[in-house]
Scaffold this active site. Structure first.
Site, PDB file in Angstrom:
ATOM      1  N   HIS A  14      49.161  47.129  49.503  1.00 20.70           N
ATOM      2  CA  HIS A  14      49.318  48.460  48.874  1.00 20.70           C
ATOM      3  C   HIS A  14      47.978  49.185  48.998  1.00 20.70           C
ATOM      4  O   HIS A  14      47.039  48.904  48.263  1.00 20.70           O
ATOM      5  CB  HIS A  14      49.700  48.311  47.399  1.00 20.70           C
ATOM      6  CG  HIS A  14      49.949  49.616  46.713  1.00 20.70           C
ATOM      7  ND1 HIS A  14      51.077  49.867  45.974  1.00 20.70           N
ATOM      8  CD2 HIS A  14      49.212  50.747  46.631  1.00 20.70           C
ATOM      9  CE1 HIS A  14      51.029  51.082  45.472  1.00 20.70           C
ATOM     10  NE2 HIS A  14      49.890  51.649  45.854  1.00 20.70           N
ATOM     11  N   HIS A  16      45.946  53.088  49.823  1.00 20.39           N
ATOM     12  CA  HIS A  16      45.904  54.537  50.085  1.00 20.39           C
ATOM     13  C   HIS A  16      44.745  54.819  51.029  1.00 20.39           C
ATOM     14  O   HIS A  16      43.587  54.559  50.680  1.00 20.39           O
ATOM     15  CB  HIS A  16      45.694  55.319  48.782  1.00 20.39           C
ATOM     16  CG  HIS A  16      46.819  55.143  47.813  1.00 20.39           C
ATOM     17  ND1 HIS A  16      47.921  55.974  47.788  1.00 20.39           N
ATOM     18  CD2 HIS A  16      47.034  54.205  46.861  1.00 20.39           C
ATOM     19  CE1 HIS A  16      48.757  55.562  46.838  1.00 20.39           C
ATOM     20  NE2 HIS A  16      48.240  54.487  46.264  1.00 20.39           N
ATOM     21  N   LEU A  17      45.056  55.370  52.188  1.00 23.77           N
ATOM     22  CA  LEU A  17      43.996  55.685  53.165  1.00 23.77           C
ATOM     23  C   LEU A  17      43.731  57.171  53.284  1.00 23.77           C
ATOM     24  O   LEU A  17      42.748  57.570  53.907  1.00 23.77           O
ATOM     25  CB  LEU A  17      44.371  55.135  54.553  1.00 23.77           C
ATOM     26  CG  LEU A  17      44.254  53.626  54.733  1.00 23.77           C
ATOM     27  CD1 LEU A  17      44.750  53.222  56.126  1.00 23.77           C
ATOM     28  CD2 LEU A  17      42.822  53.141  54.524  1.00 23.77           C
ATOM     29  N   ASN A  42      51.858  58.846  50.218  1.00 20.62           N
ATOM     30  CA  ASN A  42      51.769  60.012  49.326  1.00 20.62           C
ATOM     31  C   ASN A  42      50.679  60.995  49.764  1.00 20.62           C
ATOM     32  O   ASN A  42      49.809  61.373  48.987  1.00 20.62           O
ATOM     33  CB  ASN A  42      51.577  59.584  47.862  1.00 20.62           C
ATOM     34  CG  ASN A  42      50.286  58.826  47.602  1.00 20.62           C
ATOM     35  OD1 ASN A  42      49.735  58.188  48.503  1.00 20.62           O
ATOM     36  ND2 ASN A  42      49.792  58.885  46.380  1.00 20.62           N
ATOM     37  N   LYS A 100      58.838  53.576  50.143  1.00 22.87           N
ATOM     38  CA  LYS A 100      58.174  53.678  48.845  1.00 22.87           C
ATOM     39  C   LYS A 100      58.936  54.606  47.923  1.00 22.87           C
ATOM     40  O   LYS A 100      59.228  55.759  48.275  1.00 22.87           O
ATOM     41  CB  LYS A 100      56.743  54.205  49.040  1.00 22.87           C
ATOM     42  CG  LYS A 100      55.968  54.426  47.740  1.00 22.87           C
ATOM     43  CD  LYS A 100      55.666  53.110  47.014  1.00 22.87           C
ATOM     44  CE  LYS A 100      55.073  53.348  45.632  1.00 22.87           C
ATOM     45  NZ  LYS A 100      53.647  53.156  45.553  1.00 22.87           N
ATOM     46  N   HIS A 137      56.992  52.269  42.552  1.00 28.80           N
ATOM     47  CA  HIS A 137      56.052  52.646  41.485  1.00 28.80           C
ATOM     48  C   HIS A 137      56.856  52.596  40.197  1.00 28.80           C
ATOM     49  O   HIS A 137      57.686  53.467  39.938  1.00 28.80           O
ATOM     50  CB  HIS A 137      55.462  54.042  41.727  1.00 28.80           C
ATOM     51  CG  HIS A 137      54.448  54.415  40.674  1.00 28.80           C
ATOM     52  ND1 HIS A 137      53.111  54.511  40.938  1.00 28.80           N
ATOM     53  CD2 HIS A 137      54.598  54.663  39.343  1.00 28.80           C
ATOM     54  CE1 HIS A 137      52.462  54.805  39.814  1.00 28.80           C
ATOM     55  NE2 HIS A 137      53.345  54.915  38.836  1.00 28.80           N
ATOM     56  N   HIS A 175      51.710  47.192  41.853  1.00 28.55           N
ATOM     57  CA  HIS A 175      50.619  47.273  40.863  1.00 28.55           C
ATOM     58  C   HIS A 175      51.090  47.040  39.425  1.00 28.55           C
ATOM     59  O   HIS A 175      50.942  47.911  38.557  1.00 28.55           O
ATOM     60  CB  HIS A 175      49.841  48.591  40.961  1.00 28.55           C
ATOM     61  CG  HIS A 175      50.668  49.836  41.157  1.00 28.55           C
ATOM     62  ND1 HIS A 175      51.713  50.179  40.339  1.00 28.55           N
ATOM     63  CD2 HIS A 175      50.587  50.823  42.084  1.00 28.55           C
ATOM     64  CE1 HIS A 175      52.228  51.319  40.763  1.00 28.55           C
ATOM     65  NE2 HIS A 175      51.566  51.735  41.813  1.00 28.55           N
ATOM     66  N   LEU A 220      46.780  54.833  37.708  1.00 27.19           N
ATOM     67  CA  LEU A 220      48.170  54.712  37.262  1.00 27.19           C
ATOM     68  C   LEU A 220      48.861  53.585  38.013  1.00 27.19           C
ATOM     69  O   LEU A 220      48.688  53.509  39.228  1.00 27.19           O
ATOM     70  CB  LEU A 220      48.918  56.028  37.479  1.00 27.19           C
ATOM     71  CG  LEU A 220      48.482  57.153  36.543  1.00 27.19           C
ATOM     72  CD1 LEU A 220      49.083  58.477  36.976  1.00 27.19           C
ATOM     73  CD2 LEU A 220      48.873  56.828  35.096  1.00 27.19           C
ATOM     74  N   ASP A 248      45.868  48.817  45.814  1.00 24.59           N
ATOM     75  CA  ASP A 248      46.033  50.195  45.332  1.00 24.59           C
ATOM     76  C   ASP A 248      44.699  50.926  45.395  1.00 24.59           C
ATOM     77  O   ASP A 248      44.452  51.837  44.590  1.00 24.59           O
ATOM     78  CB  ASP A 248      46.632  50.240  43.928  1.00 24.59           C
ATOM     79  CG  ASP A 248      47.218  51.607  43.589  1.00 24.59           C
ATOM     80  OD1 ASP A 248      47.414  52.417  44.515  1.00 24.59           O
ATOM     81  OD2 ASP A 248      47.471  51.871  42.398  1.00 24.59           O
TER      82      ASP A 248
HETATM   83  O1  DOR Z   1      45.922  55.377  40.339  1.00 22.43           O
HETATM   84  C1  DOR Z   1      46.695  55.700  41.225  1.00 22.43           C
HETATM   85  N1  DOR Z   1      46.284  56.427  42.281  1.00 22.43           N
HETATM   86  N2  DOR Z   1      47.975  55.344  41.121  1.00 22.43           N
HETATM   87  C2  DOR Z   1      48.902  55.793  41.963  1.00 22.43           C
HETATM   88  O2  DOR Z   1      50.043  55.457  41.794  1.00 22.43           O
HETATM   89  C3  DOR Z   1      48.549  56.728  43.047  1.00 22.43           C
HETATM   90  C4  DOR Z   1      47.138  56.617  43.406  1.00 22.43           C
HETATM   91  C5  DOR Z   1      46.643  57.768  44.265  1.00 22.43           C
HETATM   92  O3  DOR Z   1      47.317  58.106  45.236  1.00 22.43           O
HETATM   93  O4  DOR Z   1      45.576  58.292  43.984  1.00 22.43           O
HETATM   94 ZN    ZN Z   2      49.194  53.322  44.882  1.00 21.34          ZN
END
Ligand code: DOR
Ligand code: ZN
Length: 344
Positions: A14, A16-17, A42, A100, A137, A175, A220, A248
């Site tokens: 999991h 985020h790039l 996202n 997702k 999520h 997460h 989150l 995450d």
């Molecule tokens: O803390 C978080 N940041 N939780 C998420 O579900 C999304 C992520 C983000 O894309 O920044």
């Molecule tokens: Zn995430």
């Protein structure tokens, strides 16, 4: 005392790039330690179609540091208009590894997510047929539900009924932050797993709020009480194949985090492995680190573990406090104690 630990190269289930300059700045911190990662969709706008995912994958591949053979495992962002045929084709071609689900409004860039779950029933049924996992999520968004209860309520109101409606669907609860979620995952012998982040093994809600507000600990789902952190540490270090690492790691430039209404996310890509070695050692479970970082995830996704290896050695790591980007610095998650393991 163990001084060196060699494990199969980890994967991040999991991650985020982001995109553009942020992608180029943060990607090397993942490719340095991880062979593969499930890439969160996202973006703005989100990665909703196979065409979007192909283009995003190409941008990630182009941003890899020289010599890296890191594999981005792409996902599609589920919307109420997602076409089951597009999802099936993206899976058949090997483009995507999962879909997702963001409940609409649950977190960063989730506005296009799902509000009416009946509308995604056909695509979920198709995913069950073809064996394509759903990454979830797991938080309700109802304004009347306390933010600290949103994960537990999601299990009862959304996730359990959804799994009953689509019995063959493979689900990853992403997460997880509560003992309730860990127990729920253990209640299913197959087809249900959870990722656990680095930061949720380290902080509880006091770390965010006591003695001043710590924006870099806000993410989150938000960290919960200490009893939940301990339950997550027990699950992660147990060796139970249903729990595996999904960092995450979610970079936001400090100017966006340090606001009256700051963004959610902890950036842990650079120091996740030193922190995990510390946590697993503290729990007397260094021999189970490899299962969590490198074996359980591939087994759930039906992929072979990596055939390369990574060595951790007992030496203080050299980790930057911040990573520079065009949008300003991104602060690296601070576990609050000195680390004494590094990647050799
Ligand atoms: O803390 C978080 N940041 N939780 C998420 O579900 C999304 C992520 C983000 O894309 O920044
Ligand atoms: Zn995430």
């Amino acid at each position: 005392m163990t001084h060196r630990l060699t494990i199969r190269t980890p994967d991040d289930w999991h991650l985020h790039l982001r995109d553009g300059a942020m992608l180029r700045a943060v990607l090397p911190h993942s490719t340095a330690h991880f062979a593969r990662a499930i890439i969160m969709p996202n973006l703005v706008p989100p990665v909703v179609t196979s065409t979007d995912a192909t283009a995003y994958r190409d941008r990630i591949l182009a941003a890899r540091p020289e010599g890296s053979d890191f594999t981005p495992l792409m996902t599609l962002y589920l919307t109420e208009n997602t076409d089951p045929a597009d999802v099936a084709a993206a899976h058949a071609s090997g483009l995507i590894t999962a879909v997702k689900l963001y409940p609409a409004g649950a977190t960063t860039n989730s506005a296009s997510g799902v509000a009416d779950f009946a509308r995604v029933q056909p695509v979920l049924e198709r995913m069950a047929e073809i064996g394509l996992p759903l990454c979830v999520h797991g938080e309700v968004t109802d304004p009347d539900i306390d933010i600290f209860d949103r994960e537990a309520v999601f299990i009862d109101r959304v996730l359990d009924p959804l799994r009953a409606r689509v019995p063959g669907l493979h689900v990853v609860m992403e997460h997880i932050t509560t003992a309730r979620a860990a127990d729920y995952v253990r209640s299913a012998p197959t087809g249900l797993a959870a990722t656990i982040t680095t930061h949720h093994l380290v902080i509880n809600r006091n770390h965010i709020l006591v003695g001043g507000i710590r924006p870099h600990y806000y993410c989150l789902p938000v960290a919960k009480r200490e009893e939940h952190r301990l339950a997550l540490r027990a699950a992660a270090t147990s060796g139970d194949a249903r729990f595996f690492l999904g960092t995450d790691s979610a970079p936001h430039a400090d100017p966006a985090k340090l606001q009256p209404c700051g963004c959610a996310g902890c950036f842990t890509a650079p120091n996740t492995l030193p922190i995990l070695a510390h946590v697993f050692e503290a729990e007397g479970a260094l021999d189970r680190l490899e299962a969590f970082t490198s074996l359980n995830g591939p087994a759930f996704y039906g992929l072979p573990p990596n055939d390369t290896h990574l060595t951790l050695e007992r030496t203080a790591p050299d980790i930057p406090a911040q990573v520079e980007t065009d949008d300003g610095p991104v602060t690296v998650f601070d576990p609050g104690y000195p680390l004494n393991w590094r990647v050799a």
